[in-house]
Design an enzyme around this catalytic site. Structure first.
Site, PDB file in Angstrom:
ATOM      1  N   SER A  44       0.827  -1.208   0.000  1.00  0.00           N
ATOM      2  CA  SER A  44       0.000   0.000   0.000  1.00  0.00           C
ATOM      3  C   SER A  44       0.857   1.253   0.000  1.00  0.00           C
ATOM      4  O   SER A  44       1.624   1.499   0.934  1.00  0.00           O
ATOM      5  CB  SER A  44      -0.901   0.009   1.237  1.00  0.00           C
ATOM      6  N   MET A  94     -12.105   4.576  -1.041  1.00  0.00           N
ATOM      7  CA  MET A  94     -12.807   4.826   0.224  1.00  0.00           C
ATOM      8  C   MET A  94     -13.464   6.195   0.089  1.00  0.00           C
ATOM      9  O   MET A  94     -13.044   7.183   0.694  1.00  0.00           O
ATOM     10  CB  MET A  94     -11.826   4.771   1.388  1.00  0.00           C
ATOM     11  N   ASP A 120      -7.003  -6.199   4.127  1.00  0.00           N
ATOM     12  CA  ASP A 120      -6.311  -4.910   4.162  1.00  0.00           C
ATOM     13  C   ASP A 120      -6.443  -4.326   5.560  1.00  0.00           C
ATOM     14  O   ASP A 120      -7.556  -4.109   6.042  1.00  0.00           O
ATOM     15  CB  ASP A 120      -6.949  -3.977   3.122  1.00  0.00           C
ATOM     16  N   ASP A 155      -4.695   3.715  -2.095  1.00  0.00           N
ATOM     17  CA  ASP A 155      -5.837   4.096  -1.258  1.00  0.00           C
ATOM     18  C   ASP A 155      -6.326   5.490  -1.636  1.00  0.00           C
ATOM     19  O   ASP A 155      -5.597   6.468  -1.470  1.00  0.00           O
ATOM     20  CB  ASP A 155      -5.430   4.075   0.218  1.00  0.00           C
ATOM     21  N   HIS A 189      -8.236   1.211  -4.289  1.00  0.00           N
ATOM     22  CA  HIS A 189      -9.242   0.990  -3.246  1.00  0.00           C
ATOM     23  C   HIS A 189      -9.909   2.332  -2.957  1.00  0.00           C
ATOM     24  O   HIS A 189      -9.303   3.228  -2.365  1.00  0.00           O
ATOM     25  CB  HIS A 189      -8.538   0.422  -2.011  1.00  0.00           C
ATOM     26  N   MET A 232     -12.002  -5.600   5.110  1.00  0.00           N
ATOM     27  CA  MET A 232     -11.155  -4.673   5.865  1.00  0.00           C
ATOM     28  C   MET A 232     -10.882  -5.265   7.249  1.00  0.00           C
ATOM     29  O   MET A 232     -11.812  -5.642   7.961  1.00  0.00           O
ATOM     30  CB  MET A 232     -11.837  -3.315   6.012  1.00  0.00           C
ATOM     31  N   MET A 246      -8.933   8.316  -0.725  1.00  0.00           N
ATOM     32  CA  MET A 246      -9.826   8.735   0.367  1.00  0.00           C
ATOM     33  C   MET A 246     -10.293  10.163   0.108  1.00  0.00           C
ATOM     34  O   MET A 246      -9.509  11.006  -0.331  1.00  0.00           O
ATOM     35  CB  MET A 246      -9.091   8.670   1.708  1.00  0.00           C
ATOM     36  N   HIS A 286      -1.126  -1.213  -4.247  1.00  0.00           N
ATOM     37  CA  HIS A 286      -2.415  -0.847  -3.662  1.00  0.00           C
ATOM     38  C   HIS A 286      -2.477   0.665  -3.466  1.00  0.00           C
ATOM     39  O   HIS A 286      -1.620   1.247  -2.793  1.00  0.00           O
ATOM     40  CB  HIS A 286      -2.581  -1.568  -2.320  1.00  0.00           C
TER      41      HIS A 286
END
Length: 228
Positions: free
Chosen positions: A8, A66, A173, A33, A64, A135, A35, A31
Site C-alpha cells: 500500500s 474509500m 487490508d 488508497d 481501493h 477490511m 480517500m 495498492h
C-alpha cells in the site's frame, strides 16, 4: 492458487511515489488508497495521481476507493489506468451495475466491506465480482493494529466463495504484517495488502518476498484450499 502481495502506497513517501513504486517491483499489485475525507476522515489522492503512477510503474494498480459516490467516480479510475478497482458496498447505490461497468471498461471489479459490514447479505452479488476485500481495520488511516475478530468473517466469506464454486480473490487490508499474514491466509485470504510492513522495512522488495513466503507456507497447510 498462489498468494498475491499488494503493497500500500499509503505508507510510502508521497513526494517520491515513482521511486517507491519501483522499490516493490516484485509485488503483484500496487495498492492505491483513494480517500475523500467524506466516506473516511482522511484525504489522500485522486485520478491525476493514479494516471501518473500508471505511467511510472509496470506493476498493476489496485485502487481501493474509500469515497462517497463510487458509482460516479469508479469508472474514471479504470480510465486512469487501474487494473483493479474496489468500491465500498456501504457507499455504492447500485453495486451490481457498478461492478459490471468496471468490468466492461476492462478492469477487475472488487467490493470492500468495512469491519462491521457482514458478508451474508451480499452472497448473491459474488458472481459479479473478481475480488472481495475484507477490511481488517476501520478504513481511513494506515498503521492501525489488525483486528483478530475479522478472522471468522474471512472464513465465512471463503466458505461462501467455495460453495458457489467461484474464482473470486479474497483480499485483506489493515494491519497485515509478518505477525498476522499467516492467520489471514489460514482463514481464507489469498491477496494481502501490506503498508507499513513493506514500506517501513529497510528493504521493501525483500519484505514483499518474505510476506509471500509466509503466506505460501500457511496456504500450503490451509484446509480451505485442500478440502474442496
Amino acid at each position: 492458487m498462489a498468494p498475491q502481495i499488494s503493497p500500500s502506497i499509503l505508507s510510502a513517501d508521497f513526494a517520491r511515489l515513482a521511486e517507491e513504486a519501483k522499490a516493490v517491483e516484485g509485488a503483484d499489485w500496487l495498492h492505491v488508497d483513494v480517500m475523500d475525507n467524506h466516506f473516511v476522515p482522511n484525504l489522500t489522492l485522486g485520478v491525476p495521481v493514479v494516471e501518473s503512477l500508471a505511467r511510472a510503474t509496470d506493476t498493476p494498480l489496485d485502487c481501493h476507493l474509500m469515497i462517497e459516490a463510487p458509482d460516479r467516480w469508479a469508472p474514471q479510475y479504470v480510465e486512469a489506468g487501474a487494473g483493479s478497482v474496489t468500491f465500498h458496498v456501504e457507499a455504492a447505490t447500485a453495486p451490481v451495475r457498478l461492478a459490471r461497468e468496471i468490468r466492461a471498461k476492462g478492469a477487475r471489479a472488487s467490493m470492500a466491506l468495512r469491519p462491521a459490514t457482514p458478508i451474508e447479505p451480499y452472497e448473491d452479488l459474488l458472481p459479479e465480482l473478481d475480488m472481495l476485500l475484507i477490511m481488517t481495520v476501520e478504513p481511513g488511516f494506515g498503521g492501525q493494529a489488525f483486528l483478530d475478530i475479522m478472522l471468522p468473517k474471512i472464513r465465512r466469506t471463503r466458505e461462501l466463495i467455495s460453495r458457489h464454486g467461484l474464482e473470486l480473490w479474497l483480499q485483506v487490508d489493515g494491519g497485515v504484517s509478518a505477525s498476522t499474514i499467516e492467520r489471514c491466509a489460514e482463514a481464507g485470504a489469498d491477496v494481502f495488502v501490506a503498508g507499513s510492513a513493506v514500506y517501513g522495512a529497510s528493504d521493501p522488495a525483500e519484505a514483499v518476498r518474505a510476506l509471500r513466503k509466509q503466506a505460501e507456507a500457511s496456504m500450503a497447510k490451509a484446509s480451505w484450499l485442500h478440502d474442496h
